[in-house]
Write a protein that holds these residues in place. Structure first.
Motif, PDB file in Angstrom:
ATOM      1  N   ASN A 145       0.855  -1.176   0.000  1.00 19.32           N
ATOM      2  CA  ASN A 145       0.000   0.000   0.000  1.00 19.32           C
ATOM      3  C   ASN A 145       0.901   1.239   0.000  1.00 19.32           C
ATOM      4  N   ARG A 249      -6.948 -10.955  -0.391  1.00 18.30           N
ATOM      5  CA  ARG A 249      -7.324  -9.848  -1.272  1.00 18.30           C
ATOM      6  C   ARG A 249      -8.312  -8.922  -0.574  1.00 18.30           C
ATOM      7  N   ARG A 250      -9.292  -9.498   0.127  1.00 21.88           N
ATOM      8  CA  ARG A 250     -10.320  -8.709   0.796  1.00 21.88           C
ATOM      9  C   ARG A 250      -9.707  -7.818   1.883  1.00 21.88           C
ATOM     10  N   SER A 253      -7.492  -5.156   0.199  1.00 20.55           N
ATOM     11  CA  SER A 253      -8.293  -4.195  -0.552  1.00 20.55           C
ATOM     12  C   SER A 253      -9.121  -3.298   0.356  1.00 20.55           C
ATOM     13  N   ALA A 270      -7.237  -5.140  -7.044  1.00 26.39           N
ATOM     14  CA  ALA A 270      -7.010  -4.236  -5.916  1.00 26.39           C
ATOM     15  C   ALA A 270      -6.931  -2.784  -6.381  1.00 26.39           C
ATOM     16  N   ASN A 271      -6.708  -2.589  -7.684  1.00 27.04           N
ATOM     17  CA  ASN A 271      -6.666  -1.232  -8.225  1.00 27.04           C
ATOM     18  C   ASN A 271      -7.982  -0.826  -8.876  1.00 27.04           C
ATOM     19  N   GLU A 275     -13.920  -2.795  -6.634  1.00 27.33           N
ATOM     20  CA  GLU A 275     -13.570  -3.968  -5.837  1.00 27.33           C
ATOM     21  C   GLU A 275     -12.751  -3.608  -4.610  1.00 27.33           C
ATOM     22  N   SER A 276     -12.272  -2.364  -4.551  1.00 25.77           N
ATOM     23  CA  SER A 276     -11.243  -2.084  -3.554  1.00 25.77           C
ATOM     24  C   SER A 276     -11.321  -0.648  -3.038  1.00 25.77           C
ATOM     25  N   ALA A 279      -7.813   1.437  -4.209  1.00 24.26           N
ATOM     26  CA  ALA A 279      -7.508   1.537  -5.637  1.00 24.26           C
ATOM     27  C   ALA A 279      -6.604   2.733  -5.895  1.00 24.26           C
ATOM     28  N   VAL A 282      -2.000   0.821  -4.946  1.00 29.06           N
ATOM     29  CA  VAL A 282      -1.447  -0.525  -4.849  1.00 29.06           C
ATOM     30  C   VAL A 282      -0.180  -0.653  -5.680  1.00 29.06           C
TER      31      VAL A 282
END
Lengths: 413, 294
Positions: A145, A249-250, A253, A270-271, A275-276, A279, A282
């Protein structure tokens, strides 16, 4: 399966009478996994393209979790259930021994052999024979991150595992996040992949020159000590011990971790703002190395597509595999899984928008470490998984846990 | 003479049934016993058949992991069936009382039973989730827990957590059977007992429990056999982890036969489980018969 097909043909039969539908001549049953790499949508879209280009061939796509994939392939053998199966790099030895997959060496020409990454071929090759085409060229990368690193005062991501722990500690001490590291360390193959990555960085070997377990000494022992150390320091999320890839991932993210080790598919997800929550923040680099031993590390997590030897539609199955693994299709769907073709890595369409991912892959795919090639791999892996868990849960020291696993595996051989 | 002819007719009429049973369960059973004494592999069994006598059984019984799996299974069966019976009977007693909304509650009792085990297991996995699970939220907000924790990732709690999920799904079966049995208990017995000065506790132990004992034992037998075979809920919730602390015998048999492809030794493990189940059933049958005579 059979009843389903009968029902289906009955339904199609009715349509045929009404003169509306065109019945397919051949129906292929294909087995994929719903976890990491290509998404279900990707696979269904590719298949739709294939069907459009090949009238007369229909494909039933079935997706199962990775954990069920091996047993499904083995169990379907007696019912000749599938025509195309996705399989993991660790299974060809076993599948070859029991003749589960068709030897397709003759179908692959010299040109193709040259054009595909060398590391990808190891996925489908055993004892000089080819049991399908590689499809997913993948390994574990270190995700970070960017914001959190900047806040903690670090300009660059770590290049050694020791440095990773130092940075993680600093991030924790500054209160930026409770647990800077997150991993997939549940009792599963995912944990073995993380362990293999660190083991290879620290110069460890799974088996010695005589094929006897050697992971309980040197780099193998150091790798597990490192993993347990990060838990003891409080820099690793303790829930990692029940996480698989999607949990990692969760957590990453949602901004609850500064670093994560995961497969390449996580980069674009993740970007993705849908979903994230992190974003745009990353970063991705090859998994670190160890001072004086290695510059980067990686595990061979590639997967291939093969034809079960009992399939009755081998020609069509091979056509479908050729289509899915073709450079054109792979370049088109390169967001979640990078192609197996050397030329793709300089193709502007593939690189565009994911330069860091492709750059990291160039380094990582070249240093992929294999997991041991043995027919009884499934069982050896289960023994090792339990040893890792015992050490990570503190019921046994890393040295004791690995010694015991080494003894069990060596008795097994 | 007549009895003899009756016997012949009875056997004749039963023949199709017997042939069916022999074909459907007799043949596979004999084949399993045969396999259990060979080194057969799941794929290409013809290539790898080798007669090993009782070697598989010796190996099974001397394996510490298998014994541990038997212990996990026994623990699972005793605790979950025990809890199901206690909760089931208590709920049945409540639903046997007359109150507004009773019919609705009785109907709702069916819901957990109607859920497929896999769905139930997924649901409880979400409830136990270490990051956003409802259980963590509840306990933290009630002040009973300082911070979110991992339930299924801790060997000390994992098996108990799976048991709770299983009890939630299966206690309604016991409750339904107990409730049905309660309808048959004559009301005047209670009135007479009350007149004689028997308290609530006394009435339960002396009238209610003996009256529903027969049907309840049937539920007990069914649930014990099911619990001893437990596989699906484990497969979905923990896959035997963490550190194999929830690995039950059925999971062990599955792994041996299908993941490691050793059908031979897998069969011997399975038959040992069958033997244990058979002993349990025999014990229950004895108890039920004794109860029936009394």
């Amino acid at each position: 399966m059979k009843i389903k097909n009968v029902l289906k043909s009955a339904v199609f039969g009715i349509f045929a009478v009404s003169g509306a539908a065109h019945a397919a001549d051949v129906t292929l049953n294909a087995l994929f996994m719903a976890q990491a790499a290509y998404s279900e949508d990707d696979i269904r879209n590719m298949t739709a393209d294939f069907k459009a280009a090949n009238p007369g061939v229909d494909v039933n796509v079935e997706l199962v979790p990775y954990e069920a994939l091996h047993d499904k392939i083995v169990l379907s053998q007696s019912a000749n259930g599938y025509d195309v199966v996705l399989y993991d790099v660790i299974w060809p030895a076993e599948f070859a021994q029991y003749k589960l997959l068709e030897d397709v060496s003759d179908r692959i020409d010299e040109k193709t052999r040259e054009a595909v990454l060398k590391g990808a071929w190891t996925t489908v090759e055993y004892d000089g024979k080819y049991y399908g085409m590689p499809w997913i060229a993948d390994t574990k990368f270190l995700f970070y991150n960017k914001d959190m690193l900047k806040k903690a005062g670090f300009d660059t991501p770590p290049t050694t595992w020791e440095e990773l722990e130092t940075q993680a500690k600093a991030i924790k001490d500054k209160g930026i996040v409770d647990y800077p590291l997150v991993w997939s360390w549940s009792q599963s193959e995912a944990a073995i992949c993380d362990y293999t990555t660190i083991l290879s960085a620290m110069g460890g070997k799974f088996l010695d020159a005589d094929g006897k377990p050697a992971f309980n000494t040197g780099g193998g022992l150091k790798a597990l000590q490192y993993m347990v150390g990060t838990l003891d320091d409080g820099v690793t999320n303790p829930n990692s011990r029940e996480y698989a890839e999607e949990d990692v991932r969760r957590v990453f993210s949602s901004g609850q971790a500064a670093f994560a080790l995961n497969w390449g598919y996580m980069y674009n997800l993740a970007n993705d703002p849908a979903e994230s929550q992190v974003a745009g923040n990353v970063g991705i680099v090859p998994a670190p190395g160890a001072k004086g031993i290695s510059k980067a590390s990686a595990v061979n997590g590639s997967m291939g597509l093969g034809i079960p030897s009992k399939s009755t539609h081998k020609e069509e199955a091979w056509k479908y595999i050729q289509f899915l693994t073709s450079e054109k299709v792979q370049n088109k769907y390169a967001r979640l899984s990078l192609p197996i073709w050397k030329a793709s890595y300089s193709d502007p369409d593939v690189i565009k928008g994911q330069e860091p991912f492709v750059n990291a892959a160039k380094t990582s795919l070249a240093v992929m470490a294999p997991r041991p090639t043995m027919a009884a791999y499934q069982e050896a892996s289960a023994v090792l998984q339990e040893a890792l868990q015992n050490a990570m849960l503190g019921t046994s020291s890393p040295a004791d846990a690995l010694d015991e696993a080494a003894k069990t595996i060596s008795d097994m051989q | 003479m007549i009895t003899h002819r009756k016997t012949v007719t009875a056997w004749l009429l039963l023949t199709p049934m017997i042939v069916m049973i022999l074909g459907v369960s007799g043949y596979p059973l004999i084949k399993t016993i045969y396999f259990s004494m060979t080194g057969a592999k799941l794929v290409a069994p013809d290539l790898t058949d080798s007669w090993v006598w009782f070697h598989n059984y010796v190996r099974a019984l001397s394996s510490a992991n298998f014994r541990e799996a038997i212990w996990h299974t026994t623990y699972f069966a005793v605790i979950s069936v025990g809890a199901e019976v206690v909760i089931g009977v208590m709920v049945a007693l409540l639903l046997n009382e007359v109150f507004v909304g009773r019919t609705l509650l009785r109907a709702m009792l069916i819901l957990p039973l109607a859920l497929p085990t896999v769905v139930n297991a997924m649901m409880w996995r979400l409830i136990y989730n270490p990051d956003f699970g409802a259980l963590n939220a509840l306990l933290v907000q009630l002040g009973m827990l300082d911070a979110y924790r991992s339930w299924l990732g801790d060997p000390a709690t994992a098996l108990d957590m799976v048991i709770i999920a299983d009890v939630w799904k299966n206690f309604p079966l016991v409750a339904l059977i107990a409730l049905a049995a309660l309808q048959t208990v004559p009301r005047d017995l209670y009135e007479a007992a009350t007149l004689d000065g028997a308290g609530m506790w006394n009435r339960f132990w002396r009238i209610t429990l003996p009256a529903i004992m027969g049907p309840l034992s049937v539920a007990l037998v069914l649930r014990t056999i099911e619990a001893f075979k437990v596989f699906d809920i484990i497969y979905v919730m923990t896959r035997g982890g963490p550190a194999s602390s929830t690995k039950t015998v059925s999971f062990y048999v599955y792994q041996e036969a299908f993941a490691y492809m050793r059908v031979g030794s897998g069969a011997s493990y399975a038959l040992i489980v069958v033997l244990i189940s058979a002993c349990l059933i025999a014990g229950y049958m004895y108890l039920i018969r004794k109860h029936g005579e009394a």
